[in-house]
Design an enzyme around this catalytic site. Structure first.
Site, short mmCIF file in Angstrom:
data_model
loop_
_atom_site.label_atom_id
_atom_site.label_comp_id
_atom_site.label_asym_id
_atom_site.label_seq_id
_atom_site.Cartn_x
_atom_site.Cartn_y
_atom_site.Cartn_z
N LYS A 75 0.85 -1.18 0.00
CA LYS A 75 0.00 0.00 0.00
C LYS A 75 0.89 1.23 0.00
CE LYS A 75 -3.88 1.84 2.75
NZ LYS A 75 -4.76 1.56 3.92
N SER A 150 -9.39 2.88 2.91
CA SER A 150 -8.34 3.51 2.14
C SER A 150 -7.45 2.52 1.38
CB SER A 150 -7.45 4.34 3.08
OG SER A 150 -6.76 3.49 4.01
N SER A 174 -10.44 0.36 6.72
CA SER A 174 -9.72 0.54 5.46
C SER A 174 -9.38 -0.73 4.72
CB SER A 174 -8.44 1.35 5.70
OG SER A 174 -8.75 2.69 5.97
#
Length: 467
Positions: A75, A150, A174
């Site tokens: 990520k 996210s 997320s």
């Protein structure tokens, strides 16, 4: 004909180790798909040359590590030396770190092959992945819709067959929000479960690292690998001591399941449960009952949650190291959050943290009479790209809560949670539910999730899968 991305993570790992699959061929296959479907916005940075070199080096040596030869990605909140790490922000557009974060180093040590960086919202602050620095992450089922956040890029990559599985982070949903949005499995571990991304890394204790996968078995396999990334330092030992992937392969004993559509936001925001989400919830409850579990409505009436979480949300932004010049480059929502967080009086911050721990104790107590809790995963269908744009920060926050009211309280309580799709809605889009476990109860969630998955049967893939 079976294509490489049709193989599960478990099957790929097995084939790599027995020599029937070459790390370079597998990496090249995924890199080709990433290039072809770049418009999905799954990746913020692709490191194809480095990935192929890494795969070639691995192929010349004996297999070593739980993820030997498996394609992965970080990520874009995880630094990797020599690779742009932008944190989804124009304020970090030119940052190329000299050193890697511990998670990237540990994944390397486990034998994984990094293909690049998956996209995220700016500094991971929101439940949608539409940063101004690059294109939004799009739902591969319905590309006019966003992917949630996210960890939106990671979930899209798994759903679209651009990665076999991915590692995300979850500070308020997320992992679970994007996984539920695009119809894959997302697992938020207990606070303290993992040696890296434990949730003990920050004062609020919210954010943990966890797997995003296509199947419950793959999620268990990746969780086992993540637990083994570094010396285990925390107290939440696995129930029974068995590997998590094994838990996903065996049926659960008869358990007590609390079912609820109550969220801690119900008295504060306009929470309206979409009919498709309600049907998926009812379907999952019926299937669990049919499997011999005792399913009953959970008598849960949370109070005082919205106030404490608003404090934690602002405080989390205050920790981001931004200069005055940086503040001119970040998105308006980020700038507002950072300013609000920095302005929090110390008594308000300490009060919020104290209330969070009290909420944790109450929630664990409220759920103590059951082995797991079933909730909807999301309250609404996927929102169009741009849905959150143009609103003031308070309204943007409320819109995120209306979309995903069942997520953030799990982080505050430090509990494990699993989201997985159980059926398709009338438009042909997957709809997910959430299972919440006791502290350290990931194995129970994996067993229950696998039962739901088996009862459901195979779901179709998004259109890009077969292209």
């Amino acid at each position: 004909m079976t294509r490489l991305h049709d193989l599960s993570l478990v099957d790929q790992a097995r084939a790599l180790r027995d020599g029937s699959l070459d790390p370079g061929a597998l990496a090249a296959h995924y890199l080709n798909r990433i290039e072809r479907f770049a418009d999905l916005g799954a990746f913020a940075e692709v490191t194809g040359a480095a990935a192929l070199e890494r795969a070639s080096t691995l192929a010349a040596a004996a297999p070593a590590g739980a993820l030997w030869g498996v394609p992965s990605a970080e990520k874009d909140l995880v630094a990797r030396a020599g690779v742009p790490t932008r944190y989804g922000s124009r304020a970090r557009a030119d940052v190329i770190p000299r050193t890697s974060d511990a998670l990237a180093e540990a994944m390397d040590a486990a034998g994984a092959v990094s293909l690049g960086k998956t996209s995220t919202s700016e500094f991971g602050l929101t439940g949608f992945t539409e940063p101004l620095i690059h294109a939004p992450a799009r739902d591969p089922w319905r590309t006019e819709a966003g992917a949630g956040g996210s960890s939106g890029g990671a979930a899209v990559a798994v759903a679209a067959g651009l990665l076999p599985a991915a590692v995300g982070s979850d500070g308020g949903g997320s992992i679970r929000i994007p996984s539920a949005t695009v119809g894959v499995v997302g697992l938020k571990p207990s606070r303290g479960r993992l040696p890296l991304g434990s949730g003990f890394d920050s004062p609020d204790g919210l954010s943990v690292t966890g797997p995003i996968a296509r199947t419950v078995e793959d999620a268990g396999f990746l969780l086992d690998a993540l637990v083994g990334l570094a010396p285990f330092r925390y107290a939440t030992a696995a129930p029974g001591g068995g590997p998590f992937v094994d838990a996903a392969r065996r049926p659960a004993e008869a358990l007590r399941i609390g079912a609820t559509t109550v969220s801690p936001w119900d008295d504060d925001e306009n929470i309206v449960l979409d009919p498709a989400a309600r049907r998926a919830f009812d379907t999952a409850a019926a299937w669990l009952s049919d499997a011999g579990h005792g399913v009953a409505e959970a008598d849960w009436h949370p109070v005082g949650y919205p106030e404490l979480f608003r404090v934690l949300w602002r405080a989390s932004a205050a920790r981001i190291p931004l200069t005055d010049a940086d503040m001119e480059l970040v998105e308006p929502l980020t700038a507002w959050l950072v300013a609000e967080g920095r302005a929090l009086p110390a008594p308000d911050l300490l009060g919020g943290l104290t209330e969070a721990r009290a909420f944790e104790r109450r929630t664990i107590s409220d759920f103590s009479h059951v082995d797991a809790v079933l909730t909807p995963a999301l309250a609404q269908s996927p929102r169009p790209v741009g849905w959150y744009a143009g609103h003031d920060p308070e309204r943007t926050f409320a819109m995120q809560v209306e979309y995903a009211p069942y997520s953030s309280f799990v982080n505050v309580a430090g509990l494990p949670a699993l989201t997985l799709p159980v059926e398709m809605d009338a438009t042909g889009h997957p709809v997910s539910v959430q299972l919440i476990g006791r502290p350290g109860g990931e194995a129970t969630l994996l067993s229950l999730g696998a039962e739901l998955e088996a009862r459901r049967g195979p779901l179709p893939h998004p259109p890009v899968w077969d292209v």
